[in-house]
Design a protein around this motif. Structure first.
Motif, PDB file in Angstrom:
ATOM      1  N   THR A 131      -1.600  68.993  23.016  1.00 54.76           N
ATOM      2  CA  THR A 131      -1.684  67.662  23.625  1.00 54.76           C
ATOM      3  C   THR A 131      -3.117  67.483  24.116  1.00 54.76           C
ATOM      4  N   PRO A 132      -3.905  66.642  23.445  1.00 50.15           N
ATOM      5  CA  PRO A 132      -5.322  66.482  23.790  1.00 50.15           C
ATOM      6  C   PRO A 132      -5.523  66.031  25.233  1.00 50.15           C
ATOM      7  N   THR A 133      -6.708  66.289  25.744  1.00 48.34           N
ATOM      8  CA  THR A 133      -7.026  65.929  27.121  1.00 48.34           C
ATOM      9  C   THR A 133      -6.825  64.440  27.373  1.00 48.34           C
ATOM     10  N   LYS A 134      -6.287  64.141  28.526  1.00 51.31           N
ATOM     11  CA  LYS A 134      -6.159  62.761  28.964  1.00 51.31           C
ATOM     12  C   LYS A 134      -6.344  62.695  30.469  1.00 51.31           C
ATOM     13  N   GLU A 135      -6.799  61.549  30.942  1.00 56.06           N
ATOM     14  CA  GLU A 135      -7.050  61.377  32.368  1.00 56.06           C
ATOM     15  C   GLU A 135      -5.802  60.848  33.051  1.00 56.06           C
ATOM     16  N   ILE A 136      -5.452  61.469  34.180  1.00 53.36           N
ATOM     17  CA  ILE A 136      -4.268  61.070  34.944  1.00 53.36           C
ATOM     18  C   ILE A 136      -4.664  60.951  36.417  1.00 53.36           C
ATOM     19  N   THR A 137      -4.299  59.832  37.018  1.00 54.68           N
ATOM     20  CA  THR A 137      -4.480  59.667  38.459  1.00 54.68           C
ATOM     21  C   THR A 137      -3.095  59.554  39.084  1.00 54.68           C
ATOM     22  N   PRO A 138      -2.607  60.616  39.721  1.00 56.48           N
ATOM     23  CA  PRO A 138      -1.258  60.591  40.302  1.00 56.48           C
ATOM     24  C   PRO A 138      -1.131  59.504  41.365  1.00 56.48           C
ATOM     25  N   PRO A 139       0.078  59.020  41.598  1.00 52.47           N
ATOM     26  CA  PRO A 139       0.303  58.016  42.637  1.00 52.47           C
ATOM     27  C   PRO A 139      -0.248  58.479  43.986  1.00 52.47           C
ATOM     28  N   GLY A 140      -1.013  57.625  44.616  1.00 51.74           N
ATOM     29  CA  GLY A 140      -1.566  57.939  45.921  1.00 51.74           C
ATOM     30  C   GLY A 140      -2.874  58.702  45.900  1.00 51.74           C
ATOM     31  N   ALA A 141      -3.277  59.185  44.729  1.00 53.95           N
ATOM     32  CA  ALA A 141      -4.526  59.943  44.629  1.00 53.95           C
ATOM     33  C   ALA A 141      -5.714  59.000  44.488  1.00 53.95           C
ATOM     34  N   GLN A 142      -6.849  59.417  45.003  1.00 56.36           N
ATOM     35  CA  GLN A 142      -8.068  58.623  44.909  1.00 56.36           C
ATOM     36  C   GLN A 142      -8.953  59.050  43.745  1.00 56.36           C
ATOM     37  N   GLU A 143      -8.747  60.256  43.270  1.00 59.61           N
ATOM     38  CA  GLU A 143      -9.591  60.804  42.210  1.00 59.61           C
ATOM     39  C   GLU A 143      -8.733  61.210  41.008  1.00 59.61           C
ATOM     40  N   PRO A 144      -9.224  60.959  39.792  1.00 58.99           N
ATOM     41  CA  PRO A 144      -8.460  61.309  38.588  1.00 58.99           C
ATOM     42  C   PRO A 144      -8.520  62.795  38.278  1.00 58.99           C
ATOM     43  N   LEU A 145      -7.621  63.228  37.408  1.00 58.56           N
ATOM     44  CA  LEU A 145      -7.595  64.585  36.894  1.00 58.56           C
ATOM     45  C   LEU A 145      -7.642  64.508  35.377  1.00 58.56           C
ATOM     46  N   THR A 146      -8.080  65.570  34.748  1.00 57.69           N
ATOM     47  CA  THR A 146      -8.024  65.667  33.298  1.00 57.69           C
ATOM     48  C   THR A 146      -7.032  66.765  32.938  1.00 57.69           C
ATOM     49  N   CYS A 147      -6.096  66.463  32.024  1.00 59.48           N
ATOM     50  CA  CYS A 147      -5.023  67.412  31.707  1.00 59.48           C
ATOM     51  C   CYS A 147      -4.832  67.543  30.198  1.00 59.48           C
ATOM     52  N   GLU A 148      -4.312  68.689  29.782  1.00 55.17           N
ATOM     53  CA  GLU A 148      -3.969  68.923  28.378  1.00 55.17           C
ATOM     54  C   GLU A 148      -2.914  70.005  28.302  1.00 55.17           C
ATOM     55  N   VAL A 149      -2.355  70.173  27.090  1.00 47.80           N
ATOM     56  CA  VAL A 149      -1.441  71.281  26.817  1.00 47.80           C
ATOM     57  C   VAL A 149      -2.018  72.057  25.640  1.00 47.80           C
ATOM     58  N   TYR A 150      -2.031  73.384  25.757  1.00 49.75           N
ATOM     59  CA  TYR A 150      -2.474  74.189  24.621  1.00 49.75           C
ATOM     60  C   TYR A 150      -1.495  75.332  24.373  1.00 49.75           C
ATOM     61  N   ALA A 151      -1.425  75.741  23.111  1.00 45.55           N
ATOM     62  CA  ALA A 151      -0.627  76.902  22.729  1.00 45.55           C
ATOM     63  C   ALA A 151      -1.579  78.081  22.583  1.00 45.55           C
ATOM     64  N   TYR A 152      -1.079  79.294  22.858  1.00 48.25           N
ATOM     65  CA  TYR A 152      -1.931  80.472  22.731  1.00 48.25           C
ATOM     66  C   TYR A 152      -1.153  81.609  22.086  1.00 48.25           C
TER      67      TYR A 152
END
Length: 207
Positions: A131-152
């Protein structure tokens, strides 16, 4: 040359391979968090995270910081120090292990720092981004996060891991839960809270 900051993937692969990970490959810390203006922070390794849901079982800070020897300054990051911890769920979370790791100091371009983190993470041997990186700003948060899923695939073991990270003018870090949900929105909410627990404001100019 990209300055090498320890990324969570290196810690995860170190743990999943029974402590025999590639010490020589230390990827740097995507988008996400442009920082909070001139505010400066340092990173800590609390004894517990998420209101006690996870307790610290191993402080990896010394090992990770030692890997930075001679590489604490780069084009984009300066006077960096690294911390990290391995946590275990206290109850109701099965055998979940939470990993949190990052570096702090002076960062010229937070976006570049976090971009290079995920790039280094994804270039680890045996890692495939699902799952490629995407930006997520959780409810109530002021700053975004970058998230992804990888297999290893590592040392005879395999699995999938969700990871979220943030960056600002003085910190860059990643969080993930082994054997946990791959729901990025769920992890982003946890990471946003952990950011508030690990990141401590310091006086201007302090490190």
């Amino acid at each position: 040359m990209v300055f090498g900051l320890p990324a969570l993937s290196g810690v995860l692969l170190y743990v999943s391979s029974g402590g025999q990970g590639d010490r020589h490959h230390v990827p740097s810390l995507s988008r996400g968090g442009g920082g909070k203006g001139s505010e400066r922070y340092r990173l800590t390794v609390p004894q517990a995270l998420l209101d006690g849901q996870y307790t610290l079982v191993k402080d990896l800070s010394q090992t990770m910081d030692d890997s930075l020897a001679g590489e604490r300054n780069g084009r984009n990051e300066h006077n960096m120090k690294t911390v990290g911890g391995q946590y275990t769920a206290t109850s109701g979370e099965g055998q979940q292990t939470l990993m949190a790791a990052g570096s702090y100091g002076e960062i010229d371009d937070p976006h570049h720092a976090l971009d290079s983190t995920f790039r280094g993470m994804n270039e680890n041997e045996g890692v495939t981004v699902t799952t490629p990186t995407k930006e997520i700003t959780p409810p109530g948060a002021q700053e975004p996060l970058t998230c992804e899923v990888y297999a290893y695939v590592r040392s005879g073991q395999s699995g999938s891991i969700a990871v979220c990270g943030w960056s600002d003018r003085s910190t860059v870090a990643t969080v993930s839960v082994l054997n946990g949900s791959l729901d990025l929105d769920e992890l982003a909410m946890k990471t946003s809270r952990i950011r508030g627990e690990m990141r401590v404001r310091v006086d201007q100019g302090a490190h």
